[in-house]
Design an enzyme around this catalytic site. Structure first.
Site, short mmCIF file in Angstrom:
data_model
loop_
_atom_site.label_atom_id
_atom_site.label_comp_id
_atom_site.label_asym_id
_atom_site.label_seq_id
_atom_site.Cartn_x
_atom_site.Cartn_y
_atom_site.Cartn_z
N HIS A 94 35.48 38.72 31.78
CA HIS A 94 35.26 39.82 32.72
C HIS A 94 35.95 41.09 32.27
O HIS A 94 36.23 41.97 33.07
CB HIS A 94 35.72 39.43 34.13
CG HIS A 94 35.34 38.03 34.48
ND1 HIS A 94 36.19 36.97 34.28
CD2 HIS A 94 34.19 37.51 34.93
CE1 HIS A 94 35.57 35.85 34.61
NE2 HIS A 94 34.36 36.14 35.01
S1 FES Z 1 38.83 38.65 32.51
FE1 FES Z 1 38.14 37.08 33.81
S2 FES Z 1 38.94 35.35 32.81
FE2 FES Z 1 39.66 36.94 31.58
#
Ligand code: FES
Ligand code: HEM
Lengths: 432, 202
Positions: free
Chosen positions: B167
């Site tokens: 993410h």
């Molecule tokens: S940014 Fe969501 S798990 Fe690393």
């Protein structure tokens, strides 16, 4: 079931059975002589299609479990063996994997149908809530099942989803360790996921029983949203709807078979053919297509706990939908404003699915010049998703002027579904 | 004896008491039976047995990184270059999203300076000689993104250290979260130099 039973046992044996276990009577009253609105369209065939989907998943699943080994050292290989060596294993596995997607395709049609025709409104609130429970259980079953082949997507999907619970204040860590049975996703986790994946479809079957029971008390809603008033509004379920449902099921199965035989992998991810490696996360991890909208909502919020809460709220809000929609008119066929907002809502759900499949900082094709990346795109659609339930539907009931409705289902059928001439329609009755 | 104490009199009776007592016992008994069925899912005794993992530092070259398993969780071991250490040391702690060192070798509220994150904080076993430079350039952190547990990719992201593909969290050369949804710096496990070339985790 409305009205007294019309079943009459004809043979000595059925009379004997009927006074001991009236099971034939139950089947007769539920699926043969069950009075069904005469105007149900093909959107109403998805309930039957869903029942077929559930049966397919259970049968293929039980067979797969005969060859699958739920251990981190053997799971991946055992699935490869099913694909390559087990007689017809390739077919049965493909049916089960494609089946999950088809199941969700059907349930989304079924849910949107209910939202458009106002099937969640009184007196069908419990029916609707049971449906949402089924949907939640389906998501749990699909998630757990996807972990079993123990590929890279399986492993990292399990990691990300179980870690969602880590966002809970205070109890986050104990809860995730309880889910894992260790300090990370591992063999203990795979084992219990297999056990639960086997269990949940049977829970779904149980809730489907309640769902149909709750359906047969008020009877079906229908595209006009108008309640059944006389026998002339209905037809016996058999042969009218057994045949209509049967035809839809056959068409659905043809599409299903098309995927199974010609494109068994289009809905999956190639990365899941790499065995799980706890040291390396694939460059792009995305959930299965049917969970993408929720994934986009999760990422729309910059805060970890906030994202998790909003994601669960996106499903939770469905439970209270019957009380959020304030309109007295059930079917959006007669709600000139609501049908537009509903149309945008469907588009927003598709858009969220698209946003969930892309990296957040990629530009949206065509909107890049305006600086709209998928993060912003997802945020705007997330706002609309919640506004639809929490603002638009509650307010519309007060501001919208419904168009005239036919006096009865029978009349709507005879008039070719056109609303009655002005003046002919009785004033809106509560929840029509 | 007045009529009130009979069921017909509507007052409290011995039978009411027995009902309440029996129902309470059933509830307590039920709860006591449920607990084993919940607790069985918690980590088992053999899983809980804390292991240690030894890292041979001799095999690491400057700028090199390996990912190892420690207590079934992936961990990064990185021998940072001088410039990477400098970059990390020059960052103001007050400008960090997470200002805590998250280092099991230090207090819970130690600030996230680079010195507090590096192997300078590792214990040194009796009689072991090891240079400050080596200790400062060595960084051992958990490799589980503090967002949702993915393993960030090495050498990527805005800060030239780690980028989490799941993410989009960016970590710096000290393993501190700089941008993205992850809330905390990558945690640092308990460490001890047991020889000049061996670091023991746990
Ligand atoms: S940014 Fe969501 S798990 Fe690393
Ligand atoms: C395994 C999943 C499901 C099965 C097998 C199933 C089955 C059925 C069947 C057989 C019917 C009657 C025929 C029809 O109207 O299509 C029905 C009706 C209905 N279902 Fe489901 N269902 C499932 C999931 C859901 C979900 C997830 C929802 C909503 C969130 C839902 C909401 C409804 C509603 C509101 C009705 C009444 C429809 C009407 O009369 O207009 N169902 N279901």
């Amino acid at each position: 079931m409305s009205g007294p039973s019309t079943y009459e046992p004809k043979t000595g044996f059925t009379r004997w059975l009927d006074s001991r276990l009236p099971i034939v009577r139950l089947g007769w009253d539920s699926f043969v002589d069950y009075p069904t609105p005469r105007n149900l369209n093909y959107w109403y065939t998805f309930g039957g299609i869903l029942t077929v989907c559930l049966m397919i998943q259970i049968i293929t699943g039980i067979v797969l479990a005969m060859h699958y080994v739920p251990h981190i050292d053997y799971a991946f290989a055992s699935v490869q063996r099913i694909d390559r060596d087990v007689n017809f294993g390739w077919l049965i596995r493909s049916i089960h994997a494609v089946g999950a997607s088809m199941f969700f395709l059907a349930v989304y049609m079924h849910i949107f149908r209910g939202m458009y025709y106002g099937s969640y409104k009184a007196p069908r609130e419990i029916l609707w809530i049971l449906g949402v429970v089924i949907y939640l259980l389906m998501m749990a079953a699909a998630f757990l099942g996807y972990v079993l082949p123990w590929g890279q997507m399986s492993f990292w999907g399990a990691m990300v989803i179980t870690n969602l619970f880590g966002a809970l204040p205070l109890i986050g860590e104990p809860v995730t360790q309880w889910l894992w049975g260790g300090f990370s996703v591992g063999n203990e986790t795979l084992n219990r996921f297999f056990s639960l994946h086997y269990l949940i479809p049977f829970l779904i079957a149980g809730v489907v029983g309640l769902h149909i029971w709750a359906l047969h008390v008020p009877g079906n809603n229908n595209p006009t949203g108008i309640s059944v008033k006389t026998k002339a509004d209905t037809l016996p379920f058999h042969p009218y709807y057994t045949v209509k449902d049967g035809f839809a099921i056959v068409v659905f199965l043809i599409i299903f078979a098309g995927f199974v035989f010609y494109a068994p992998e289009v809905l999956g991810h190639a990365d899941n053919y790499i065995e799980a490696d706890p040291l390396v996360t694939p460059a792009m991890i995305v959930p299965e297509w049917y969970l993408l909208p929720f994934y986009a909502i999760l990422r729309a919020v910059p805060d970890k706990l906030g994202g998790v809460i909003l994601m669960f709220a996106a499903i939770g809000v469905l439970f209270i939908l019957p009380w959020l929609d304030t309109s007295k008119v059930r079917s959006m066929r007669y709600r000139p404003m609501a049908r537009w907002f509903f149309g945008f809502f469907v588009v927003a759900c598709l858009g969220l699915g698209w946003a969930g499949a892309e990296l957040p900082d990629t530009m949206v094709p065509g909107l890049g010049a305006l600086g709209v990346d998928f993060l912003l795109f997802g945020r705007v659609l997330t706002v609309y998703y919640f506004a639809y339930f929490l603002v638009i539907l509650p307010l519309l009931g007060f501001v919208e002027k419904p168009s005239p409705r036919p006096a009865s289902i029978e009349e709507s059928v005879l008039n070719g579904d056109k609303p009655a001439k002005a003046g002919a329609a009785p004033a809106a009755q509560p929840a029509e | 004896m007045t009529d009130e104490n009979t069921p017909e009199g509507g007052g409290e009776t011995r039978r009411d008491f027995i009902h309440i007592a029996a129902a309470s016992m059933a509830a307590i008994g039920g709860a006591a039976v449920i607990w084993p069925f919940i607790d069985q899912m918690n980590p088992a005794a053999d899983t809980l047995a804390l292991g240690t993992t030894d890292i041979a530092l001799g095999e690491l070259e400057e700028g090199q990184e390996v990912t190892i398993m420690f207590r079934s969780m992936p961990h990064f071991v990185r021998l940072r270059s001088a410039s990477e250490v400098e970059d990390a040391a020059n960052v103001q702690v007050s400008s960090l999203p997470d200002r805590l060192a998250r280092n099991r070798n230090l207090d819970d509220n130690a600030p996230a300076t680079d010195d507090n994150r590096s192997a300078l904080t590792a214990e040194i076993a009796d009689g072991v000689e090891i240079s400050d430079d080596l200790r400062r350039s060595l960084l051992v952190t958990s490799a589980s993104c503090t967002h949702l547990g993915c393993v960030p990719t090495e050498g990527a992201g805005e800060f030239g250290a780690w980028f989490c593909p799941c993410h989009g969290s960016h970590y710096d050369t000290s393993g501190r979260i700089r941008r993205g949804p992850a809330p905390e710096n990558l945690p640092i496990p308990p460490m001890t130099f047991i020889s000049a070339t061996t670091l023991r985790l746990g």
